[in-house]
Design a protein around this motif. Structure first.
Motif, short mmCIF file in Angstrom:
data_model
loop_
_atom_site.label_atom_id
_atom_site.label_comp_id
_atom_site.label_asym_id
_atom_site.label_seq_id
_atom_site.Cartn_x
_atom_site.Cartn_y
_atom_site.Cartn_z
N GLY A 6 15.02 10.62 -89.47
CA GLY A 6 14.58 12.01 -89.56
C GLY A 6 14.00 12.49 -88.26
O GLY A 6 13.84 11.72 -87.32
N TRP A 58 17.84 5.72 -63.10
CA TRP A 58 17.23 4.96 -61.99
C TRP A 58 17.60 5.58 -60.64
O TRP A 58 16.80 5.61 -59.72
CB TRP A 58 17.65 3.50 -62.07
CG TRP A 58 16.86 2.74 -63.09
CD1 TRP A 58 15.75 1.99 -62.83
CD2 TRP A 58 17.07 2.66 -64.51
NE1 TRP A 58 15.26 1.45 -64.01
CE2 TRP A 58 16.05 1.84 -65.04
CE3 TRP A 58 18.03 3.19 -65.37
CZ2 TRP A 58 15.97 1.53 -66.40
CZ3 TRP A 58 17.94 2.90 -66.73
CH2 TRP A 58 16.92 2.08 -67.23
N GLU A 73 7.92 -4.79 -59.44
CA GLU A 73 7.31 -4.81 -60.77
C GLU A 73 7.81 -6.02 -61.54
O GLU A 73 8.97 -6.08 -61.92
CB GLU A 73 7.67 -3.52 -61.50
CG GLU A 73 7.07 -3.42 -62.86
CD GLU A 73 7.76 -2.35 -63.67
OE1 GLU A 73 7.28 -1.22 -63.66
OE2 GLU A 73 8.78 -2.66 -64.30
C1 LIG Z 1 13.19 -4.07 -65.50
C2 LIG Z 1 12.94 -3.10 -66.62
C3 LIG Z 1 11.72 -3.11 -67.29
C4 LIG Z 1 11.47 -2.22 -68.33
N1 LIG Z 1 10.27 -2.29 -68.98
C5 LIG Z 1 10.04 -1.49 -70.05
C6 LIG Z 1 8.83 -1.58 -70.81
O1 LIG Z 1 7.91 -2.34 -70.49
N2 LIG Z 1 8.68 -0.77 -71.88
C7 LIG Z 1 9.64 0.13 -72.28
O2 LIG Z 1 9.43 0.83 -73.27
N3 LIG Z 1 10.79 0.23 -71.58
C8 LIG Z 1 11.01 -0.54 -70.48
N4 LIG Z 1 12.17 -0.39 -69.77
C9 LIG Z 1 13.05 0.76 -70.05
C10 LIG Z 1 13.98 0.58 -71.21
O3 LIG Z 1 15.19 0.02 -70.75
C11 LIG Z 1 14.32 1.94 -71.87
O4 LIG Z 1 14.83 2.81 -70.89
C12 LIG Z 1 13.12 2.61 -72.55
O5 LIG Z 1 12.44 1.68 -73.38
C13 LIG Z 1 13.59 3.77 -73.37
O6 LIG Z 1 12.47 4.45 -73.93
P1 LIG Z 1 12.62 5.33 -75.24
O7 LIG Z 1 13.08 4.52 -76.38
O8 LIG Z 1 11.35 6.10 -75.41
O9 LIG Z 1 13.73 6.40 -74.78
P2 LIG Z 1 15.25 6.55 -75.24
O10 LIG Z 1 15.97 5.29 -75.11
O11 LIG Z 1 15.76 7.75 -74.54
O12 LIG Z 1 15.14 6.86 -76.80
C14 LIG Z 1 14.64 8.05 -77.34
C15 LIG Z 1 14.88 7.97 -78.85
O13 LIG Z 1 14.31 9.11 -79.47
C16 LIG Z 1 15.16 9.52 -80.52
N5 LIG Z 1 14.86 10.94 -80.78
C17 LIG Z 1 15.19 12.01 -80.02
N6 LIG Z 1 14.71 13.13 -80.57
C18 LIG Z 1 14.06 12.77 -81.71
C19 LIG Z 1 13.36 13.49 -82.71
N7 LIG Z 1 13.21 14.82 -82.65
N8 LIG Z 1 12.82 12.79 -83.75
C20 LIG Z 1 12.96 11.45 -83.82
N9 LIG Z 1 13.63 10.72 -82.89
C21 LIG Z 1 14.16 11.38 -81.85
C22 LIG Z 1 16.56 9.27 -79.99
O14 LIG Z 1 17.48 9.14 -81.05
C23 LIG Z 1 16.37 7.96 -79.23
O15 LIG Z 1 16.63 6.83 -80.05
C24 LIG Z 1 12.45 -1.28 -68.71
C25 LIG Z 1 13.67 -1.26 -68.05
C26 LIG Z 1 13.93 -2.17 -67.01
C27 LIG Z 1 15.27 -2.15 -66.33
#
Ligand SMILES: Cc1cc2nc3c(=O)[nH]c(=O)nc-3n(C[C@H](O)[C@H](O)[C@H](O)COP(=O)(O)OP(=O)(O)OC[C@H]3O[C@@H](n4cnc5c(N)ncnc54)[C@H](O)[C@@H]3O)c2cc1C
Ligand SMILES: Nc1ncnc2c1ncn2[C@@H]1O[C@H](COP(=O)(O)O)[C@@H](O)[C@H]1O
Lengths: 322, 266
Positions: free
Chosen positions: A302, B36, B165
């Motif tokens: 949702g 990135w 990092e």
């Molecule tokens: C070396 C390295 C280290 C990293 N370290 C970390 C770390 O420590 N922690 C971390 O979190 N990430 C880390 N990342 C990044 C990770 O790969 C992801 O890019 C990141 O976790 C994505 O964050 P997110 O889920 O908030 O965003 P997204 O992947 O963009 O997901 C957003 C989500 O929100 C949902 N959404 C959109 N609108 C709504 C709505 N209105 N209501 C409900 N749901 C909605 C979408 O369907 C989607 O699933 C790292 C990456 C690398 C390469």
């Protein structure tokens, strides 16, 4: 032809993924009908080598050189070892240090590189299972030409256990110091501050689904009404909307609350690494295929902008209008 | 000083999509500048703003469609761009890291930059490897997963003082001699939005097309050693209990769960 698994360590300790690497390496060695060699470069090599001598390991090589990871030293050491052992497969963890040297080993030694494997098979050729498109799909990739360098994802294989009967020896590498073009000057812990999200028993965690900084008010209101502590995925911290000490994940904090409520978080592997130990995981996401549901105990498909205000009202709070 | 930034147009799949064979149809894909690389472009542009006479060149391997994305990098302040493409590349399903490093390497050799900025990973095929492979290919120094770069020392002393990092909130402080490739981590800066003026200016900036021939490479370079033999949606490991209903009903049941777990009082 052998399998060579190169361990990861930092600041005096082998990292968990090193032992998972041994399991993956043993499986591959069995499939290819060959031996598993483990190697450790730098640090307290003697005790590390002892610890790497687990069931299934045929040989452990210790390369003494300095204390901490330096990619130039690693590339030279692994190149020399791989050549000496005629290693068809070099296995490394897909860790931050793995990212810093494994591709260079592959390039320098003319090996094919495949990263972030979640499964490996070997018949006539190497078959690697890996994810694409932010974990939305899995692919099987046939890798034509050996020898190979393969990095493996953490927490996909169980750690090797027991005490093995490997032959443990030191391996001397003449490190060309002139070719060492980077100097590690130290380490720093970041993300301290007033709140330690690792102490909380109820985390309300917000991700990129919140869209705008102003909308955070909604999640803050939920945290306040329910007495939860606020945490987040990485993009929220990258954007400067919350301080670093609120970040859950591989490069943030590891948390193990009673309840982790993930709102608008997709469940990327680096995020999951920080919260999969929570007792109860609840996810709110518009995308029914979001990988977060793989580890969730409760799922709400949702829109957070509908569900969160209703939840605030359930607990007698007044949702802000965002 | 010359800074080269590698930028990739990446595809994200929509919530609902279908796989046909080993591909996802382009109707289910949204194309954008790799997250990135957006940070890498910003880092390059900030160097140009801080130094005298710093040129920022964006380089991509991508089809004509990707020019739209490259224009975004130009609109944000890159001076010009190079786009590598060829029929021989078009035929390859998944370019391997070695190939990408060789193609980008040929451009780097032509351009002769002091610093190359790439992203930690491309969000679609996520090798997390191209930058470091490129450095090794060129005999440059490198650092992977950089979330801080000291502008002054890089401009004035030919040394990149960076923070890498690592896992678990630990950063490594490292000095790297130039020329070098740095793979840039998200959060290193705040990528700007392209201004209307920037978007207008970008229209007249050069995107130079380069074929394999132009780069002095033969078609053998792009023979990928990776063959995608299957693509599928991961079998869900989910044993989640789904809470159904409209938002109000979902919230009501969720509230019960939270009370039941003892984390929220009445
Ligand atoms: C070396 C390295 C280290 C990293 N370290 C970390 C770390 O420590 N922690 C971390 O979190 N990430 C880390 N990342 C990044 C990770 O790969 C992801 O890019 C990141 O976790 C994505 O964050 P997110 O889920 O908030 O965003 P997204 O992947 O963009 O997901 C957003 C989500 O929100 C949902 N959404 C959109 N609108 C709504 C709505 N209105 N209501 C409900 N749901 C909605 C979408 O369907 C989607 O699933 C790292 C990456 C690398 C390469
Ligand atoms: N096709 C491409 N064109 C330009 N740069 C690329 C390309 N593929 C990868 N890169 C660069 O290499 C980084 C890491 O990509 P990868 O190794 O594919 O995960 C990206 O962030 C880009 O900066």
């Amino acid at each position: 032809m052998t399998v060579l698994a190169v361990a990861d360590h930092r600041r005096g300790a082998l990292r968990d993924v090193s032992f998972e690497l041994l399991t993956a390496g043993r499986e591959l060695a069995d499939a290819a009908g060959t031996d598993l060699h483990a190697a450790v470069v730098s640090g307290d090599t003697e005790s590390f080598a002892d610890d790497l001598n687990r069931e299934g390991v045929d040989h452990v090589h210790a390369v003494e050189h300095g204390e901490e990871f330096n990619h130039d030293v690693y590339v030279q050491a692994v190149e020399a070892l791989a050549e000496d052992l005629d290693a068809e497969f070099v296995l490394v963890p897909n860790s931050v240090n793995g990212l810093d040297y494994a591709p260079a080993v592959a390039t320098r030694t003319g090996r094919t590189y495949v990263s972030d494997a979640i499964d490996l098979a070997h018949n006539d050729t190497l078959e690697v299972t890996r994810e694409m498109y932010g974990s939305k799909v899995e692919t099987t990739v046939e890798v034509a030409d050996g020898p190979y360098v393969v990095s493996i994802r953490g927490a996909e294989w169980p750690a090797a256990e027991g005490v093995g009967d490997a032959e443990v020896s030191t391996f001397d590498v003449d490190v060309d110091e002139d070719a060492v073009g980077s100097t590690v000057n130290g380490f720093e812990e970041v993300g301290g501050g007033d709140v330690d999200i690792a102490d909380a028993n109820f985390l309300v965690s917000i991700g990129r689904g919140i869209e705008e900084e102003e909308n955070l008010e909604l999640i803050e209101a939920l945290a306040e009404t329910t007495g939860a502590t606020l945490s987040s995925s990485r993009p929220i911290v990258d954007n400067g909307w919350l301080p670093k000490n609120r970040q859950v994940g591989q490069s943030g904090k590891q948390v193990t609350p009673d309840v982790y409520l993930a709102i608008g978080i997709s469940g990327a592997v680096q995020h999951v690494a920080g919260m999969k130990g929570a007792d109860t995981i609840i996810a709110i996401n518009t995308d029914p295929n979001a990988p977060i549901y793989d580890i969730a105990d409760y799922g709400i498909v949702g829109d957070l902008f509908d569900v969160v205000p209703a939840l605030i009202e359930e607990f007698g709070g007044e949702p802000p209008s965002v | 000083m010359k800074v080269l930034v590698t930028v990739k147009e990446v595809a994200a799949v929509e919530d609902d999509f279908e796989i046909s064979g080993t591909e996802i149809g382009s109707t289910y894909l949204d194309y954008d500048l790799n997250e990135w690389d957006d940070y890498a472009v910003e880092e390059g542009v900030q160097l140009a703003e801080a130094g005298d006479d710093v040129e920022v060149v964006a380089v991509t391997i991508g089809p004509e469609r990707s020019e739209e994305t490259i224009r975004m990098a130009l609109a944000k302040g890159a001076d010009r761009a190079v786009r590598v493409w060829d029929d021989a590349i078009e035929d390859v399903e998944l370019l391997d890291v070695e190939t990408k490093a060789q193609l980008l390497g040929a451009v780097v050799e032509e351009e002769d930059p002091d610093l190359v900025l790439s992203g930690v990973q491309a969000n679609d095929d996520s090798f997390g490897a191209t930058g470091v492979a490129l450095a090794e290919e060129l005999g440059f120094q490198w650092a992977a997963v950089v979330n801080d770069l000291d502008t002054e020392t890089v401009l004035d002393e030919g040394v990149a003082s960076v923070r890498r990092e690592l896992e678990g909130g630990v950063e490594e402080l490292t000095d790297v001699q130039l020329p070098a490739v740095l793979t840039i981590q998200t959060g290193i800066n705040e990528p700007r939005y392209a201004s209307l003026r920037g978007i207008r200016q970008a229209q007249s900036k050069e995107i130079a097309p380069k074929s394999l021939d132009d780069l002095g490479l033969d078609a053998g370079v792009v023979e990928s050693s990776l063959d995608v033999t299957a693509m599928y949606e991961p079998e869900t490991e989910s044993d989640a209990e789904y809470i159904e209903g409209d938002a109000g009903e979902q919230a009501g049941q969720l509230a019960d769960v939270l009370r039941d777990k003892g984390v929220v009082g009445e």
